[in-house]
Design a protein around this motif. Structure first.
Motif, PDB file in Angstrom:
ATOM      1  N   GLU A  42       0.831  -1.206   0.000  1.00  0.00           N
ATOM      2  CA  GLU A  42       0.000   0.000   0.000  1.00  0.00           C
ATOM      3  C   GLU A  42       0.865   1.256   0.000  1.00  0.00           C
ATOM      4  O   GLU A  42       0.584   2.220  -0.715  1.00  0.00           O
ATOM      5  N   ARG A  43       1.923   1.241   0.789  1.00  0.00           N
ATOM      6  CA  ARG A  43       2.832   2.394   0.849  1.00  0.00           C
ATOM      7  C   ARG A  43       3.495   2.611  -0.515  1.00  0.00           C
ATOM      8  O   ARG A  43       3.612   3.744  -0.976  1.00  0.00           O
ATOM      9  N   GLN A  44       3.918   1.524  -1.161  1.00  0.00           N
ATOM     10  CA  GLN A  44       4.542   1.651  -2.475  1.00  0.00           C
ATOM     11  C   GLN A  44       3.538   2.184  -3.498  1.00  0.00           C
ATOM     12  O   GLN A  44       3.874   3.026  -4.338  1.00  0.00           O
ATOM     13  N   GLY A  45       2.298   1.712  -3.431  1.00  0.00           N
ATOM     14  CA  GLY A  45       1.258   2.212  -4.335  1.00  0.00           C
ATOM     15  C   GLY A  45       1.012   3.697  -4.141  1.00  0.00           C
ATOM     16  O   GLY A  45       0.878   4.451  -5.109  1.00  0.00           O
ATOM     17  N   ARG A  46       0.953   4.118  -2.877  1.00  0.00           N
ATOM     18  CA  ARG A  46       0.764   5.545  -2.592  1.00  0.00           C
ATOM     19  C   ARG A  46       1.946   6.361  -3.095  1.00  0.00           C
ATOM     20  O   ARG A  46       1.764   7.416  -3.704  1.00  0.00           O
ATOM     21  N   THR A  47       3.145   5.871  -2.814  1.00  0.00           N
ATOM     22  CA  THR A  47       4.346   6.588  -3.250  1.00  0.00           C
ATOM     23  C   THR A  47       4.338   6.776  -4.763  1.00  0.00           C
ATOM     24  O   THR A  47       4.582   7.878  -5.268  1.00  0.00           O
ATOM     25  N   THR A  48       4.031   5.720  -5.488  1.00  0.00           N
ATOM     26  CA  THR A  48       4.001   5.782  -6.944  1.00  0.00           C
ATOM     27  C   THR A  48       2.915   6.743  -7.429  1.00  0.00           C
ATOM     28  O   THR A  48       3.150   7.577  -8.316  1.00  0.00           O
ATOM     29  N   LEU A 103      -7.370   7.126  -5.491  1.00  0.00           N
ATOM     30  CA  LEU A 103      -7.590   5.723  -5.123  1.00  0.00           C
ATOM     31  C   LEU A 103      -6.666   5.272  -4.003  1.00  0.00           C
ATOM     32  O   LEU A 103      -6.977   4.331  -3.284  1.00  0.00           O
ATOM     33  N   HIS A 104      -5.530   5.931  -3.866  1.00  0.00           N
ATOM     34  CA  HIS A 104      -4.506   5.490  -2.914  1.00  0.00           C
ATOM     35  C   HIS A 104      -4.417   6.336  -1.656  1.00  0.00           C
ATOM     36  O   HIS A 104      -3.494   6.148  -0.875  1.00  0.00           O
ATOM     37  N   GLY A 105      -5.321   7.242  -1.481  1.00  0.00           N
ATOM     38  CA  GLY A 105      -5.138   8.118  -0.343  1.00  0.00           C
ATOM     39  C   GLY A 105      -6.354   8.213   0.535  1.00  0.00           C
ATOM     40  O   GLY A 105      -7.442   7.824   0.141  1.00  0.00           O
ATOM     41  N   PRO A 106      -6.136   8.743   1.694  1.00  0.00           N
ATOM     42  CA  PRO A 106      -7.282   9.051   2.550  1.00  0.00           C
ATOM     43  C   PRO A 106      -8.087  10.196   1.931  1.00  0.00           C
ATOM     44  O   PRO A 106      -7.661  10.806   0.949  1.00  0.00           O
ATOM     45  N   VAL A 107      -9.207  10.485   2.514  1.00  0.00           N
ATOM     46  CA  VAL A 107     -10.105  11.508   1.985  1.00  0.00           C
ATOM     47  C   VAL A 107      -9.390  12.853   1.838  1.00  0.00           C
ATOM     48  O   VAL A 107      -9.583  13.557   0.847  1.00  0.00           O
ATOM     49  N   ALA A 108      -8.548  13.202   2.791  1.00  0.00           N
ATOM     50  CA  ALA A 108      -7.869  14.501   2.742  1.00  0.00           C
ATOM     51  C   ALA A 108      -6.963  14.618   1.522  1.00  0.00           C
ATOM     52  O   ALA A 108      -6.919  15.669   0.874  1.00  0.00           O
ATOM     53  N   ILE A 109      -6.246  13.561   1.179  1.00  0.00           N
ATOM     54  CA  ILE A 109      -5.353  13.624   0.019  1.00  0.00           C
ATOM     55  C   ILE A 109      -6.177  13.611  -1.270  1.00  0.00           C
ATOM     56  O   ILE A 109      -5.818  14.271  -2.243  1.00  0.00           O
ATOM     57  N   LEU A 150      -1.721  25.092  -4.200  1.00  0.00           N
ATOM     58  CA  LEU A 150      -2.360  23.793  -4.033  1.00  0.00           C
ATOM     59  C   LEU A 150      -1.407  22.643  -4.379  1.00  0.00           C
ATOM     60  O   LEU A 150      -1.502  21.564  -3.792  1.00  0.00           O
ATOM     61  N   GLU A 151      -0.491  22.890  -5.289  1.00  0.00           N
ATOM     62  CA  GLU A 151       0.534  21.878  -5.581  1.00  0.00           C
ATOM     63  C   GLU A 151       1.429  21.686  -4.354  1.00  0.00           C
ATOM     64  O   GLU A 151       1.722  20.555  -3.954  1.00  0.00           O
ATOM     65  N   GLU A 152       1.843  22.783  -3.746  1.00  0.00           N
ATOM     66  CA  GLU A 152       2.666  22.700  -2.528  1.00  0.00           C
ATOM     67  C   GLU A 152       1.905  21.989  -1.410  1.00  0.00           C
ATOM     68  O   GLU A 152       2.478  21.187  -0.671  1.00  0.00           O
ATOM     69  N   ARG A 153       0.627  22.286  -1.275  1.00  0.00           N
ATOM     70  CA  ARG A 153      -0.185  21.654  -0.231  1.00  0.00           C
ATOM     71  C   ARG A 153      -0.282  20.143  -0.466  1.00  0.00           C
ATOM     72  O   ARG A 153      -0.165  19.356   0.466  1.00  0.00           O
ATOM     73  N   PHE A 154      -0.479  19.741  -1.722  1.00  0.00           N
ATOM     74  CA  PHE A 154      -0.547  18.308  -2.019  1.00  0.00           C
ATOM     75  C   PHE A 154       0.775  17.627  -1.684  1.00  0.00           C
ATOM     76  O   PHE A 154       0.785  16.554  -1.084  1.00  0.00           O
ATOM     77  N   VAL A 155       1.873  18.248  -2.058  1.00  0.00           N
ATOM     78  CA  VAL A 155       3.193  17.666  -1.781  1.00  0.00           C
ATOM     79  C   VAL A 155       3.385  17.509  -0.271  1.00  0.00           C
ATOM     80  O   VAL A 155       3.839  16.460   0.204  1.00  0.00           O
ATOM     81  N   ALA A 156       3.039  18.535   0.493  1.00  0.00           N
ATOM     82  CA  ALA A 156       3.198  18.469   1.950  1.00  0.00           C
ATOM     83  C   ALA A 156       2.328  17.366   2.553  1.00  0.00           C
ATOM     84  O   ALA A 156       2.784  16.603   3.413  1.00  0.00           O
ATOM     85  N   MET A 157       1.094  17.262   2.096  1.00  0.00           N
ATOM     86  CA  MET A 157       0.203  16.220   2.613  1.00  0.00           C
ATOM     87  C   MET A 157       0.701  14.829   2.218  1.00  0.00           C
ATOM     88  O   MET A 157       0.685  13.908   3.038  1.00  0.00           O
ATOM     89  N   GLY A 158       1.141  14.680   0.990  1.00  0.00           N
ATOM     90  CA  GLY A 158       1.678  13.399   0.546  1.00  0.00           C
ATOM     91  C   GLY A 158       2.881  12.988   1.371  1.00  0.00           C
ATOM     92  O   GLY A 158       3.015  11.825   1.776  1.00  0.00           O
ATOM     93  N   ARG A 159       3.755  13.940   1.638  1.00  0.00           N
ATOM     94  CA  ARG A 159       4.940  13.669   2.458  1.00  0.00           C
ATOM     95  C   ARG A 159       4.527  13.218   3.861  1.00  0.00           C
ATOM     96  O   ARG A 159       5.095  12.272   4.403  1.00  0.00           O
ATOM     97  N   GLN A 160       3.540  13.884   4.436  1.00  0.00           N
ATOM     98  CA  GLN A 160       3.058  13.514   5.767  1.00  0.00           C
ATOM     99  C   GLN A 160       2.506  12.088   5.765  1.00  0.00           C
ATOM    100  O   GLN A 160       2.826  11.307   6.662  1.00  0.00           O
ATOM    101  N   ILE A 161       1.684  11.780   4.809  1.00  0.00           N
ATOM    102  CA  ILE A 161       1.065  10.459   4.746  1.00  0.00           C
ATOM    103  C   ILE A 161       2.117   9.382   4.569  1.00  0.00           C
ATOM    104  O   ILE A 161       2.110   8.361   5.258  1.00  0.00           O
ATOM    105  N   LEU A 162       3.052   9.604   3.658  1.00  0.00           N
ATOM    106  CA  LEU A 162       4.078   8.599   3.387  1.00  0.00           C
ATOM    107  C   LEU A 162       5.039   8.414   4.545  1.00  0.00           C
ATOM    108  O   LEU A 162       5.607   7.334   4.721  1.00  0.00           O
TER     109      LEU A 162
END
Length: 169
Positions: A42-48, A103-109, A150-162
């Motif tokens: 799951e982590r690899q799928g999210r990362t990709t 498909l790979h993230g929680p609702v927030a992502i 919004l791109e910066e926000r997505f990157v920050a959220m993705g980093r947090q989740i991963l």
């Protein structure tokens, strides 16, 4: 009872408890291993998925910015039309990557990915209006800024989740 029979019963009970203990330990270990493998998958799928969205988003930014500045610099109509097609093409790639990231993230992502796609769509529309002589440069500039934010926000959220950190609201 004879001491030999008691010893035999003790041996059988000991052997059975050893076998049952081994089976239980193996079962628990296998379940833990499957859970670990599932988590890693799951982590690899999210990362990709997240990396793909960030890559496509960056590409869209570069092409969109070049298109935007070309329109403002009054490029030839054919050049503008080609640039708009290129911008739409990279925007489509972002929209596809957004679908996968959702498909790979929680609702927030998923919400952050949707917001990024909406900002890109707005930016494209503003540039298209400018190219047609109907747009407003201020609104187009604000659309770029929103997209960047919004791109910066997505990157920050993705980093947090991963990283396993809880999402900050």
């Amino acid at each position: 009872m004879d001491g030999a029979i008691i010893g035999l019963i003790g041996t059988v009970v000991g052997a059975l408890s050893g076998v049952l203990g081994t089976l239980a330990a193996t079962r628990l270990g296998g379940a833990e291993q499957r859970r670990t493998q599932t988590d890693q998958s799951e982590r690899q799928g999210r990362t990709t998925a997240y990396a793909s969205l960030v890559i496509e988003s960056s590409r869209a930014y570069r092409v969109g910015y070049a298109t935007h500045t070309g329109v403002l610099d009054h490029a030839a109509p054919l050049d503008r039309a080609e640039a708009l097609r290129d911008f739409m093409s990279v925007a489509d790639a972002v929209y596809e990557a957004v679908s996968i990231a959702k498909l790979h993230g929680p609702v927030a992502i998923a919400r952050a990915a949707d917001n990024l796609a909406s900002a890109l769509s707005r930016w494209y529309s503003e540039v298209e209006l400018l190219a047609g002589g109907q747009g407003d440069e201020q609104q187009a500039s604000e659309a770029i800024e929103l997209y960047e934010e919004l791109e910066e926000r997505f990157v920050a959220m993705g980093r947090q989740i991963l990283s396993g950190e809880p999402l900050l609201r």
